[in-house]
Design a protein around this motif. Structure first.
Motif, mmCIF file in Angstrom:
data_model
loop_
_atom_site.group_PDB
_atom_site.id
_atom_site.type_symbol
_atom_site.label_atom_id
_atom_site.label_comp_id
_atom_site.label_asym_id
_atom_site.label_seq_id
_atom_site.Cartn_x
_atom_site.Cartn_y
_atom_site.Cartn_z
ATOM 1 N N TYR A 58 35.622 48.834 45.124
ATOM 2 C CA TYR A 58 34.810 47.598 45.174
ATOM 3 C C TYR A 58 34.817 46.857 43.964
ATOM 4 O O TYR A 58 34.046 45.927 43.704
ATOM 5 C CB TYR A 58 33.213 48.341 45.525
ATOM 6 C CG TYR A 58 33.081 49.031 46.761
ATOM 7 C CD1 TYR A 58 32.704 48.093 47.628
ATOM 8 C CD2 TYR A 58 33.510 50.307 46.987
ATOM 9 C CE1 TYR A 58 32.662 48.692 49.056
ATOM 10 C CE2 TYR A 58 33.202 50.832 48.034
ATOM 11 C CZ TYR A 58 32.960 49.897 48.999
ATOM 12 O OH TYR A 58 32.913 50.844 50.362
ATOM 13 N N GLN A 61 35.684 42.958 43.847
ATOM 14 C CA GLN A 61 34.887 41.998 44.544
ATOM 15 C C GLN A 61 33.538 41.863 43.660
ATOM 16 O O GLN A 61 32.813 40.782 43.510
ATOM 17 C CB GLN A 61 34.503 42.541 45.852
ATOM 18 C CG GLN A 61 33.813 41.472 46.872
ATOM 19 C CD GLN A 61 33.126 41.779 48.129
ATOM 20 O OE1 GLN A 61 33.537 42.947 48.358
ATOM 21 N NE2 GLN A 61 32.745 41.010 48.717
ATOM 22 N N LEU A 65 31.726 38.652 42.386
ATOM 23 C CA LEU A 65 30.346 38.049 42.463
ATOM 24 C C LEU A 65 29.444 38.139 41.342
ATOM 25 O O LEU A 65 28.563 36.905 41.202
ATOM 26 C CB LEU A 65 29.826 39.364 43.468
ATOM 27 C CG LEU A 65 30.234 39.465 44.868
ATOM 28 C CD1 LEU A 65 29.957 40.603 45.402
ATOM 29 C CD2 LEU A 65 30.188 37.945 45.571
ATOM 30 N N MET A 70 25.657 36.006 40.462
ATOM 31 C CA MET A 70 24.976 36.744 41.537
ATOM 32 C C MET A 70 24.369 37.985 40.942
ATOM 33 O O MET A 70 24.985 38.602 40.147
ATOM 34 C CB MET A 70 25.853 37.304 42.482
ATOM 35 C CG MET A 70 25.078 37.653 43.997
ATOM 36 S SD MET A 70 26.137 37.816 45.333
ATOM 37 C CE MET A 70 26.621 36.345 45.786
ATOM 38 N N ASP A 74 21.976 41.326 45.028
ATOM 39 C CA ASP A 74 22.797 40.445 46.100
ATOM 40 C C ASP A 74 23.981 40.634 46.278
ATOM 41 O O ASP A 74 24.523 40.759 47.227
ATOM 42 C CB ASP A 74 22.343 38.825 45.560
ATOM 43 C CG ASP A 74 21.134 38.437 45.587
ATOM 44 O OD1 ASP A 74 20.191 39.261 46.481
ATOM 45 O OD2 ASP A 74 20.690 37.274 45.094
ATOM 46 N N ALA A 75 24.723 41.183 45.181
ATOM 47 C CA ALA A 75 26.009 41.677 45.118
ATOM 48 C C ALA A 75 26.164 42.611 45.944
ATOM 49 O O ALA A 75 27.163 42.942 46.828
ATOM 50 C CB ALA A 75 26.497 41.702 43.777
ATOM 51 N N TYR A 76 25.261 43.813 45.799
ATOM 52 C CA TYR A 76 25.369 45.011 46.866
ATOM 53 C C TYR A 76 25.443 44.592 48.285
ATOM 54 O O TYR A 76 26.171 44.987 48.784
ATOM 55 C CB TYR A 76 24.179 45.885 46.379
ATOM 56 C CG TYR A 76 23.796 46.657 47.701
ATOM 57 C CD1 TYR A 76 24.430 47.881 47.884
ATOM 58 C CD2 TYR A 76 22.813 46.441 48.456
ATOM 59 C CE1 TYR A 76 24.331 48.891 48.631
ATOM 60 C CE2 TYR A 76 22.672 47.219 49.760
ATOM 61 C CZ TYR A 76 23.367 48.376 49.798
ATOM 62 O OH TYR A 76 22.796 49.279 50.772
ATOM 63 N N TRP A 77 24.747 43.481 48.651
ATOM 64 C CA TRP A 77 24.626 43.230 50.026
ATOM 65 C C TRP A 77 25.984 42.554 50.576
ATOM 66 O O TRP A 77 26.469 42.597 51.520
ATOM 67 C CB TRP A 77 23.240 42.293 50.452
ATOM 68 C CG TRP A 77 22.088 43.223 50.584
ATOM 69 C CD1 TRP A 77 20.979 43.273 49.572
ATOM 70 C CD2 TRP A 77 21.743 44.252 51.673
ATOM 71 N NE1 TRP A 77 20.211 44.105 50.256
ATOM 72 C CE2 TRP A 77 20.418 44.477 51.366
ATOM 73 C CE3 TRP A 77 22.377 44.343 52.760
ATOM 74 C CZ2 TRP A 77 19.858 45.562 52.192
ATOM 75 C CZ3 TRP A 77 21.933 45.303 53.616
ATOM 76 C CH2 TRP A 77 20.427 45.740 53.243
ATOM 77 N N GLU A 78 26.543 41.723 49.514
ATOM 78 C CA GLU A 78 27.717 41.150 49.732
ATOM 79 C C GLU A 78 28.817 42.270 49.931
ATOM 80 O O GLU A 78 29.921 42.024 51.008
ATOM 81 C CB GLU A 78 28.101 40.322 48.632
ATOM 82 C CG GLU A 78 27.386 38.953 48.678
ATOM 83 C CD GLU A 78 27.765 37.844 49.778
ATOM 84 O OE1 GLU A 78 29.095 37.900 50.166
ATOM 85 O OE2 GLU A 78 26.753 37.307 50.117
ATOM 86 N N LEU A 81 28.377 43.894 53.407
ATOM 87 C CA LEU A 81 28.518 43.045 54.623
ATOM 88 C C LEU A 81 29.780 42.829 54.941
ATOM 89 O O LEU A 81 30.405 42.532 55.785
ATOM 90 C CB LEU A 81 27.601 41.900 54.463
ATOM 91 C CG LEU A 81 26.146 41.784 54.593
ATOM 92 C CD1 LEU A 81 25.386 40.626 54.767
ATOM 93 C CD2 LEU A 81 25.764 42.794 56.034
ATOM 94 N N THR A 82 30.775 43.159 53.613
ATOM 95 C CA THR A 82 32.022 42.874 53.666
ATOM 96 C C THR A 82 32.691 43.945 54.485
ATOM 97 O O THR A 82 33.624 43.844 55.435
ATOM 98 C CB THR A 82 32.745 42.703 52.286
ATOM 99 O OG1 THR A 82 32.405 41.603 51.427
ATOM 100 C CG2 THR A 82 34.204 42.737 52.150
ATOM 101 N N ARG A 130 22.698 36.162 59.679
ATOM 102 C CA ARG A 130 23.908 36.208 58.678
ATOM 103 C C ARG A 130 25.094 36.665 59.220
ATOM 104 O O ARG A 130 26.343 36.389 58.748
ATOM 105 C CB ARG A 130 23.534 37.017 57.305
ATOM 106 C CG ARG A 130 24.558 36.770 56.077
ATOM 107 C CD ARG A 130 23.802 37.360 54.975
ATOM 108 N NE ARG A 130 24.851 37.377 53.879
ATOM 109 C CZ ARG A 130 24.597 37.966 52.601
ATOM 110 N NH1 ARG A 130 23.421 38.678 52.579
ATOM 111 N NH2 ARG A 130 25.547 37.963 51.691
#
Length: 380
Positions: A58, A61, A65, A70, A74-78, A81-82, A130
């Motif tokens: 990870y 990415q 982020l 970020m 918020d980066a965790y959720w990105e 969701l990836t 989302r």
């Protein structure tokens, strides 16, 4: 064809994978599980904690982020969701082939919201909007506070995986929330579905602990029986609730049943067979989500037979005897719900702490690299 294919074709149960890792998406391992018969996937904060704190999959990415400004949260959720997007792609063919019955991937709302109805509903809506994929399930804890959110999401035509169920009474409440939501939903209901995740092995762990504390021969003889019996009785509730005039009216509008999903199906007690919570809960219109190790065990030596409704009277008798020797099953469920919520919150908090440390490490590396380059330029 594997026994996982047979499980669905001959017995109507959908085997799902209870795990997700980015390297599985990238190296094709997830797709190979689908080829072997996996028909869906579940995730939770504990799964993501393990995935994101192992190796460096990870980092690239995550660094990008952070560089874009970020926050860590918020980066965790990105990152999540990836991974969810990759899993949705891998399961999309199953979703299409099954006419929307399977091929789902579940992602859970922030577990800290489990006791807050409005915040849970807002977070669930946001995730649904989302991602915006027909094979997404948003996971909402089946707490008392979660019930109105489950009903509202269903009424809005959004599909939900209700998680952290430990009691028969709460399961009945969850079905009621789903049915009420369907009744409130306008138009064709065929695009709405749901599962209700009954946690199995944790029930035996807690009940066995209490039976051993009681210590009588009658109590000790009941160890290792409660979780399966409770699942089998839950299946009777499922059949009762999804039949009769009320359900038939919804079915005429395209409604799909909210399938019971057996979760936490790896055995915690090494004295019990490693496929116990698979072998004894097989039947139509059910899902079993299994960690990869339990899937491998079932592929190797699982027993294929319709068992979930083979002897409902005996299942109820087991629960009655457990109660008679002094175990309060509602108290067990309450404790397990609290522990389940707390465990997911801790996993979430630990992961954010770990990602914060990773962010600091990556930032230090970037600063060191910039200093190195400046030094090289100064020497030219």
């Amino acid at each position: 064809m594997s026994s996982l294919h047979d499980l669905y074709r001959d017995y109507g149960q959908s085997p799902w994978l209870d795990n997700l890792r980015r390297d599985w998406i990238n190296n094709g391992e997830l797709s190979r599980w689908v080829e072997r018969g996996v028909r869906g996937l579940t995730s939770n904060p504990s799964i993501f904690q393990k995935a994101m704190t192992s190796g460096d999959e990870y980092d690239e990415q995550f660094s990008r982020l952070l560089a874009d400004g970020m926050s860590v949260a918020d980066a965790y959720w990105e990152l999540v969701l990836t991974d969810i997007g990759g899993a949705l792609d891998a399961l999309a063919p199953v979703h299409e082939e099954s006419d929307g019955i399977d091929g789902f991937v579940s992602v859970e709302v922030d577990p800290k919201l489990a006791r807050d109805t409005d915040s849970t509903l807002a977070a669930a809506r946001a995730l649904n909007q989302r991602v915006d994929r027909s094979n997404l399930y948003v996971k909402i804890p089946g707490t008392a506070e979660g019930l109105p959110a489950i009903q509202s999401m269903t009424a809005e035509g959004r599909s939900v995986n209700v998680t952290l169920l430990f009691s028969l009474s709460r399961y009945a409440d969850v079905i009621e929330a789903y049915l009420c939501g369907l009744e409130e939903c306008e138009g064709d209901l065929s695009a709405v579905s749901g599962v209700a995740s009954f946690f199995i092995s944790r029930t035996d762990t807690e009940v066995d602990r209490r039976l051993e504390a009681i210590g009588t021969p009658e109590a000790l003889a009941l160890r290792g029986q409660t979780a399966v019996a409770q699942g089998q009785v839950a299946y009777q509730i499922f059949n009762q609730k999804f039949s009769g005039p009320r359900w038939e009216a919804l079915e005429a509008r395209g409604a799909r049943v909210q399938r019971p999903l057996w979760a936490s199906t790896s055995t915690k007690n090494p004295a019990y067979p490693d496929t116990l919570y698979v072998d004894q809960l097989i039947g139509p219109d059910t899902v079993n989500t299994l960690p990869d190790a339990t899937l491998e065990a079932f592929l190797d030596h699982g027993e294929l037979a319709r068992t979930v409704d083979a002897d409902p009277a005996t299942a109820q008798a087991v629960l009655d005897r457990v109660t008679d020797v002094g175990v309060d099953l509602e108290a067990v469920a309450h404790r397990l719900e609290d522990e389940g919520v707390s465990a997911f919150v801790k996993s979430f908090d630990d992961l954010i702490e770990s990602l914060t440390a990773t962010a600091d490490r990556l930032m230090e590396g970037q600063v060191a690299e910039a200093q190195r380059r400046d030094h090289l330029k100064g020497n030219q």
